[in-house]
Design an enzyme around this catalytic site. Structure first.
Site, short mmCIF file in Angstrom:
data_model
loop_
_atom_site.label_atom_id
_atom_site.label_comp_id
_atom_site.label_asym_id
_atom_site.label_seq_id
_atom_site.Cartn_x
_atom_site.Cartn_y
_atom_site.Cartn_z
N PRO A 43 0.82 -1.21 0.00
CA PRO A 43 0.00 0.00 0.00
C PRO A 43 0.85 1.26 0.00
O PRO A 43 1.65 1.48 0.90
CB PRO A 43 -0.80 -0.10 1.31
CG PRO A 43 -0.43 -1.41 1.92
CD PRO A 43 0.80 -1.89 1.27
N GLU A 44 0.70 2.07 -1.02
CA GLU A 44 1.32 3.40 -1.09
C GLU A 44 0.17 4.40 -1.04
O GLU A 44 -0.97 4.02 -0.77
CB GLU A 44 2.14 3.52 -2.38
CG GLU A 44 3.17 2.40 -2.52
CD GLU A 44 4.02 2.49 -3.78
OE1 GLU A 44 4.11 3.59 -4.36
OE2 GLU A 44 4.58 1.47 -4.18
#
Length: 272
Positions: A2-3
DNA sequence: AGTACGCCCTGGCCGC
DNA sequence: TGCGGCCAGGGCGTAC
């Protein structure tokens, strides 16, 4: 992994479900989860009975504002926040490390196979300062000039993009994709970029992050949104994990190198 | 201060 | 088919 786009998708999924709701039950079963601050029991006790006033994101962090304090959640590499109601939604397994139940129904599970993620409490007013989060790339304050100022020093441009204390929310995928779209080689020294290159990179960062959100994130391995669904952005990756395949712009094989212990993908022809 | 690198962790994949 | 070993990498601690 997850960015910024993935975390933002999760936030948007969760806002209508948790904002204004009171936490009625808490279970935190993995001590590593709260390692930065407090024990699972302390965090659980502090959450119980509080209402989620707002759910905010800064970089890759989520803040569940509870009033004086905020619950800070960082998903690390494989962290997931999964929403369930009644019989629908997630089934807890051995990787489910925390569950928050809400008054009136609904549960939020924290699941994380590799346990790189964290969950802890910080005073709301000072949380962002404590975490030393850099400029938010989709905010108005992120101008070409702000990016230019960040481009000082001898580090390579990709290493700089990954530095969360400078620019918040960019991880390995979006760094490679932004540099490809800007036509800049990841190994370039940040201070060597000209004004035009900085402008191109600024535009590329914003566009690639917005596209990531629009397509509900990149599901490389474990990323899922709050309803357990994968994102669709992988299909639009131009270099990330496409090494050996032809560049979509020029046909030359995409190259993969190691840069700061991270797999780095670029087109040797299009990126200079 | 600015930069580099090892470590945490687990599932998936490779080679034998 | 089984199993050991390696790889992925975000962010922190430590070293230079």
């Amino acid at each position: 992994m997850p960015e910024l786009p993935e975390v933002e998708v999760i936030r948007r999924d969760l806002v209508p479900r948790v904002e204004g709701r009171r936490i009625s039950m808490v279970s935190i079963t993995e001590p590593r989860l709260t390692r930065r601050r407090g024990t699972p029991a302390e965090v659980a006790a502090a959450l119980l009975g509080h209402r989620v006033r707002a759910l905010r994101r800064r970089g890759k962090y989520l803040f569940f504002d509870l009033g004086e304090e905020s619950l800070v959640v960082r998903l690390g590499m494989t962290g997931q926040l999964l929403w369930g109601e009644g019989r629908s939604g997630f089934l807890p397994d051995e990787h489910t490390h925390a569950i928050l139940s809400f008054e009136g129904g609904g549960r939020l599970a924290y699941r994380d196979i590799r346990k790189f993620g964290e969950m802890f409490l910080l005073p709301t007013v000072s949380a962002e300062r404590t975490l030393r989060i850099g400029i938010e790339p989709l905010d108005r304050g992120f101008t070409p000039e702000a990016l230019q100022r960040a481009c000082s020093g001898t580090r390579r441009i990709k290493t700089l993009l990954l530095d969360q204390s400078r620019i918040a929310g960019i991880g390995n995928i979006y760094a490679d994709e932004a540099l490809f779209r800007a036509g800049i080689r990841p190994t370039r020294r940040a201070s060597s970029l000209g004004h035009q290159e900085v402008r191109r990179l600024h535009t590329a960062i914003r566009r690639v992050l917005q596209a990531g959100i629009r397509h509900r994130g990149s599901s490389i391995s474990d990323y899922r949104d709050a309803c357990g669904r994968p994102g669709r952005f992988v299909a639009l990756h131009r270099v990330y994990q496409r090494h050996g395949k032809p560049c979509l712009a020029c046909g030359a094989p995409v190259r993969r190198i190691l840069l700061g212990q991270r797999g780095t993908h670029y087109c040797p022809t299009c990126q200079r």
